[in-house]
Every structure is written in structure tokens, then in C-alpha cells.
Design a protein around this motif. Structure first.
Motif, PDB file in Angstrom:
ATOM      1  N   GLN A  32       0.837  -1.190   0.000  1.00 62.56           N
ATOM      2  CA  GLN A  32       0.000   0.000   0.000  1.00 62.56           C
ATOM      3  C   GLN A  32       0.877   1.247   0.000  1.00 62.56           C
ATOM      4  O   GLN A  32       1.768   1.398   0.830  1.00 62.56           O
ATOM      5  N   ALA A  33       0.634   2.177  -0.942  1.00 60.39           N
ATOM      6  CA  ALA A  33       1.381   3.429  -0.974  1.00 60.39           C
ATOM      7  C   ALA A  33       1.020   4.263   0.248  1.00 60.39           C
ATOM      8  O   ALA A  33      -0.120   4.245   0.723  1.00 60.39           O
ATOM      9  N   LYS A  34       1.989   5.001   0.765  1.00 56.85           N
ATOM     10  CA  LYS A  34       1.769   5.840   1.946  1.00 56.85           C
ATOM     11  C   LYS A  34       1.802   7.291   1.522  1.00 56.85           C
ATOM     12  O   LYS A  34       2.761   7.738   0.885  1.00 56.85           O
ATOM     13  N   GLU A  35       0.762   8.036   1.875  1.00 57.46           N
ATOM     14  CA  GLU A  35       0.694   9.456   1.565  1.00 57.46           C
ATOM     15  C   GLU A  35       0.899  10.266   2.838  1.00 57.46           C
ATOM     16  O   GLU A  35       0.208  10.062   3.839  1.00 57.46           O
ATOM     17  N   LEU A  36       1.857  11.188   2.813  1.00 55.69           N
ATOM     18  CA  LEU A  36       2.159  12.054   3.943  1.00 55.69           C
ATOM     19  C   LEU A  36       1.536  13.428   3.702  1.00 55.69           C
ATOM     20  O   LEU A  36       1.707  14.004   2.632  1.00 55.69           O
ATOM     21  N   SER A  37       0.831  13.941   4.686  1.00 55.89           N
ATOM     22  CA  SER A  37       0.270  15.292   4.581  1.00 55.89           C
ATOM     23  C   SER A  37       1.345  16.308   4.973  1.00 55.89           C
ATOM     24  O   SER A  37       2.038  16.147   5.976  1.00 55.89           O
ATOM     25  N   TYR A  38       1.482  17.352   4.178  1.00 55.04           N
ATOM     26  CA  TYR A  38       2.521  18.360   4.382  1.00 55.04           C
ATOM     27  C   TYR A  38       1.849  19.734   4.477  1.00 55.04           C
ATOM     28  O   TYR A  38       1.355  20.273   3.493  1.00 55.04           O
ATOM     29  N   ALA A  39       1.814  20.297   5.677  1.00 50.21           N
ATOM     30  CA  ALA A  39       1.234  21.621   5.910  1.00 50.21           C
ATOM     31  C   ALA A  39       2.324  22.675   5.758  1.00 50.21           C
ATOM     32  O   ALA A  39       3.359  22.612   6.421  1.00 50.21           O
ATOM     33  N   LEU A  40       2.087  23.652   4.891  1.00 47.04           N
ATOM     34  CA  LEU A  40       3.128  24.634   4.568  1.00 47.04           C
ATOM     35  C   LEU A  40       3.053  25.879   5.450  1.00 47.04           C
ATOM     36  O   LEU A  40       4.070  26.420   5.859  1.00 47.04           O
ATOM     37  N   GLY A  41       1.839  26.389   5.681  1.00 48.48           N
ATOM     38  CA  GLY A  41       1.716  27.653   6.402  1.00 48.48           C
ATOM     39  C   GLY A  41       1.987  28.859   5.536  1.00 48.48           C
ATOM     40  O   GLY A  41       1.928  29.993   6.008  1.00 48.48           O
ATOM     41  N   PHE A  42       2.306  28.655   4.274  1.00 50.50           N
ATOM     42  CA  PHE A  42       2.567  29.720   3.317  1.00 50.50           C
ATOM     43  C   PHE A  42       1.537  29.648   2.199  1.00 50.50           C
ATOM     44  O   PHE A  42       0.969  28.591   1.933  1.00 50.50           O
ATOM     45  N   PRO A  43       1.304  30.764   1.511  1.00 47.59           N
ATOM     46  CA  PRO A  43       0.253  30.782   0.497  1.00 47.59           C
ATOM     47  C   PRO A  43       0.645  30.060  -0.786  1.00 47.59           C
ATOM     48  O   PRO A  43       1.834  29.808  -1.039  1.00 47.59           O
ATOM     49  N   PRO A  44      -0.349  29.732  -1.623  1.00 49.72           N
ATOM     50  CA  PRO A  44      -0.067  29.138  -2.933  1.00 49.72           C
ATOM     51  C   PRO A  44       0.817  30.053  -3.771  1.00 49.72           C
ATOM     52  O   PRO A  44       0.738  31.281  -3.668  1.00 49.72           O
ATOM     53  N   ASN A  45       1.660  29.428  -4.580  1.00 52.71           N
ATOM     54  CA  ASN A  45       2.558  30.127  -5.507  1.00 52.71           C
ATOM     55  C   ASN A  45       3.677  30.895  -4.818  1.00 52.71           C
ATOM     56  O   ASN A  45       4.380  31.669  -5.466  1.00 52.71           O
ATOM     57  N   SER A  46       3.845  30.699  -3.520  1.00 52.03           N
ATOM     58  CA  SER A  46       4.995  31.259  -2.819  1.00 52.03           C
ATOM     59  C   SER A  46       6.204  30.364  -3.061  1.00 52.03           C
ATOM     60  O   SER A  46       6.089  29.253  -3.588  1.00 52.03           O
TER      61      SER A  46
END
Length: 386
Positions: A27-41
Motif C-alpha cells: 500500500q502506498a503511503k501518503e504524507l500530509s505536508y502543511a506549509l503555512g505559506f500561500p499558494p505560488n509562494s
């Protein structure tokens, strides 16, 4: 017959290019990555590079889903990664002074760059290397601070040189008196106080409104934030070259459980992807900063050179402040051997300033290769974070 992970890596680009799904064993594992920065930064674009490299290195067995300006904001990030709201998050350690004193002390020493004219335009690239090498390979206490928060530290990168982004002109020491400066680290707070200004601590997400409403007169930040947070719409004056230093107090923090759940091979794959994220973010910060500074100047923002008196007074402050850093961290956070840690860090600064001054860099890939060779390849994935 089982297909080896390395063979799957070779197949993945072909499958992606043809639009076909790849069937993996397990099973592939997906990690959630929270940036805290806006899109296209710069952070968002670097996170895309990270996700692509992680999928490539693991043959699609471990992937990342990026959340720009959602899931967690910068002020929530440390607790959010600790509590498993996100598997990975951009933790800006100066926001949390009591949780990460050792990393923050190292980040405060970035003002050493203001005393060295080498690596001009590459200060962020140099100090990103300093932080990664010092924390990962030379400071067990630094690593333990993150483990105490349910995370492991991985280097995030650094900004270009810090300047004054303001709503009024600043050129002399007298111009700073009485001004309210948003700062992102204790070293810049002391710098502001030294010149009779008041420092204000705000999240990066709050700076636009603070400048627009006159809550602060300036923010001490680097040029890419003109675009990253839209500050070019409210900044009217930029003073270049001071106070100097870069922001390097960031970690691509991985939750302890997600890290420990990875095989040793996939931990190494993740470190390789982080070397690209670290380089890509730092490279983009520099190139985006150059772009945004040019656009700001062309749009009518006033560019100021600091007076010689302000430059010399600022350098004098840096020289006088370094001894205070060790005593501050000893007194406020009970740190032991602060002086010894600074002495360990100083030659690492020298090494990276020289390395970046002499390196032939064509793009972020060249920088990633240096970060991998000098830092991340030396991490023992079998024991780190265990």
C-alpha cells in the motif's frame, strides 16, 4: 516475482509520462505536508519539488500531499505536527522560543553574515547549510528539542538578506528612533531596541494588515516576502543592506510516528527529497526576491541606501551582541555550554560562506547536490529519531 523499489523508480517517470497508473506491491503511503505559506509562494513551489522528488525516489511508495495556507497556519504548526494533524510541517522555531532554544540560538547568529562581504547574494544559501550541518550533525541538544515536541528536525532553507520594508524612509540612525518594527527573531528585536525603535512580534500572515493599518512602520524581512505575502501593495520604502542576516529558523519537521513508520530506505529517500526542497526553497527565495525587488522599484517604491553612520553602527551592534547571545540563552532557558556551542558553530559559518562564495552554481539542482553531500547524506537513518 516482486519488483524491487529501485526498479520501480526507473519505471515511474515512464508511467507518469504515459499517463498510466503504476501498480505497486503493498500500500502506498501518503504524507500530509502543511506549509503555512500561500499558494505560488517560494515555499509552495519548493514543496511541489519535494513531493515530486519523494515520489521519484520511493517509486511512488511514499508520496506527499501539500496543503498551502490550509490545514495549519504558521502559529499552529508545531503543535499540529506533534499532534498528528499533519505528518510534515514548516515549523518556524522563533515563533516557539521555549520549545526550540538551541535551534533559535544558532539562528540568531545569522547576524554574523553582516560582518562578512563574501557570498554576497548567497547569504541565505550559506546559512541554510550552516543550520543543517550544525543541527543535524553537531548539536544533539538541538535534535532533542524537536524530539521533545514529537518531531524530527530536517533543514528547511533560508531567506536572502534581511532589509527594512517600510511605509516611510529610513536612512540614518535617527530615522529609526520611535519606529515600530515587526521582527521575526530576538536578534532583530535587540537591533531595533539598540536604535531606539520598538519591536513587534507578529506572524508572517499578519504583516500585511499591520503595515496597511499603521500598526508597524516597517517589517524586518527579505525581498521575496514582497510577493509571498503581497507586501509590495503596502510597502512604500525599502532600505537595503540593514540590519542584515537571514531568516534560517525553519524546520521541515516530520512527526515522530510518520518518520518511524518509514523503512530505513524510505527515510533516506525522504532525506534526498528534503535536500531538493531545502535547495529549491532557498534558490527560489533568492530569485523571487530579486524579481519582487525589481518590480517594487519599477512600481514606484522608494529604494534607500543606509548612511555610512547607520551601517557602521549596525556592524558595531552585531559585534557587541554575539557575547550577549550565549548569556541570554543560559539565563532564560537554562542552556548549558552555550559558549561552546557558539564556538562549534563559528567555523561552520566560515566553511559555508567560503563554500558558497566559491561554488559554481547554475541552478537549484547544483545547490541540492552540495546540501546532500555535505549534510543529509551523513545522517544515520537507522538511528535518527529513534
Amino acid at each position: 516475482m516482486p519488483v524491487s523499489p529501485r526498479f520501480r523508480k526507473a519505471l515511474l517517470p515512464i508511467a507518469l509520462a504515459s499517463g498510466l497508473a503504476v501498480t505497486m506491491t503493498g500500500q502506498a503511503k501518503e504524507l500530509s505536508y502543511a506549509l503555512g505559506f500561500p499558494p505560488n509562494s517560494a515555499a509552495d513551489d519548493a514543496a511541489t519539488t519535494f513531493a515530486n522528488k519523494l515520489a521519484e525516489e520511493t517509486g511512488g511508495e511514499v508520496t506527499a500531499k501539500n496543503y498551502a495556507m490550509s490545514l495549519l497556519n504558521l502559529a499552529e504548526m508545531s503543535d499540529g505536527v506533534r499532534d498528528g494533524i499533519a505528518d510534515i510541517g514548516n515549523v518556524l522555531t522563533p515563533y516557539f522560543p521555549r520549545q526550540y532554544p538551541h535551534a533559535n540560538m544558532a539562528a540568531e547568529l545569522t547576524m554574523l553574515l553582516a560582518l562578512d562581504s563574501r557570498a554576497k547574494g548567497r547569504q541565505g544559501m550559506a546559512y541554510a547549510g550552516v543550520m543543517g550541518e550544525f543541527l543535524l550533525l553537531n548539536c544533539a541538544d538541538c535534535v532533542q528539542d524537536f524530539i521533545n515536541q514529537g518531531q524530527i528536525y530536517l533543514p528547511m532553507g533560508a531567506t536572502p538578506e534581511y532589509q527594512l520594508l517600510c511605509t516611510s524612509p529610513i536612512e540614518t540612525p535617527e530615522d529609526l528612533k520611535g519606529k515600530r518594527l515587526r521582527v521575526a527573531g530576538a536578534q532583530w528585536s535587540r537591533w531595533a531596541s539598540h536604535f531606539g525603535a520598538t519591536s513587534v512580534s507578529l506572524s508572517g500572515n499578519e504583516v500585511y494588515e499591520a503595515l496597511e493599518q499603521g500598526v508597524v512602520d516597517c517589517t524586518v524581512q527579505s525581498n521575496p516576502e514582497l510577493g509571498n505575502f503581497g507586501l509590495k501593495d503596502v510597502v512604500t520604502d525599502i532600505t537595503v543592506g540593514i540590519p542584515g542576516g537571514v531568516f534560517s529558523g525553519g524546520s521541515v519537521s516530520v512527526g515522530l510516528s510518520p518518520w518511524q513508520d518509514l523503512s530505513a530506505e524510505h527515510r533516506e529517500d525522504l532525506l534526498k527529497a528534503v535536500s531538493h526542497l531545502m535547495a529549491d526553497m532557498t534558490w527560489r527565495y533568492q530569485t523571487y526576491g530579486d524579481r519582487d525587488f525589481k518590480e517594487a522599484r519599477e512600481s514606484g517604491v522608494n529604494i534607500h541606501q543606509p548612511s555610512e553612520a547607520l551601517v557602521e553602527a549596525s556592524r558595531d551592534f552585531v559585534r557587541e551582541d554575539i557575547p550577549r547571545i550565549a548569556s541570554n540563552y543560559t539565563e532564560q532557558y537554562g542552556m548549558t555550554n552555550a559558549d561552546a556551542k557558539i564556538e562549534t558553530l563559528r567555523p561552520i559559518v566560515e566553511k559555508w560562506v567560503k563554500l558558497m562564495d566559491e561554488a559554481k552554481l547554475e541552478d537549484a539542482e547544483d545547490l541540492a547536490a552540495i546540501y546532500w553531500e555535505e549534510i543529509l547524506s551523513k545522517v544515520d537513518v537507522e538511528t535518527y529519531g529513534q
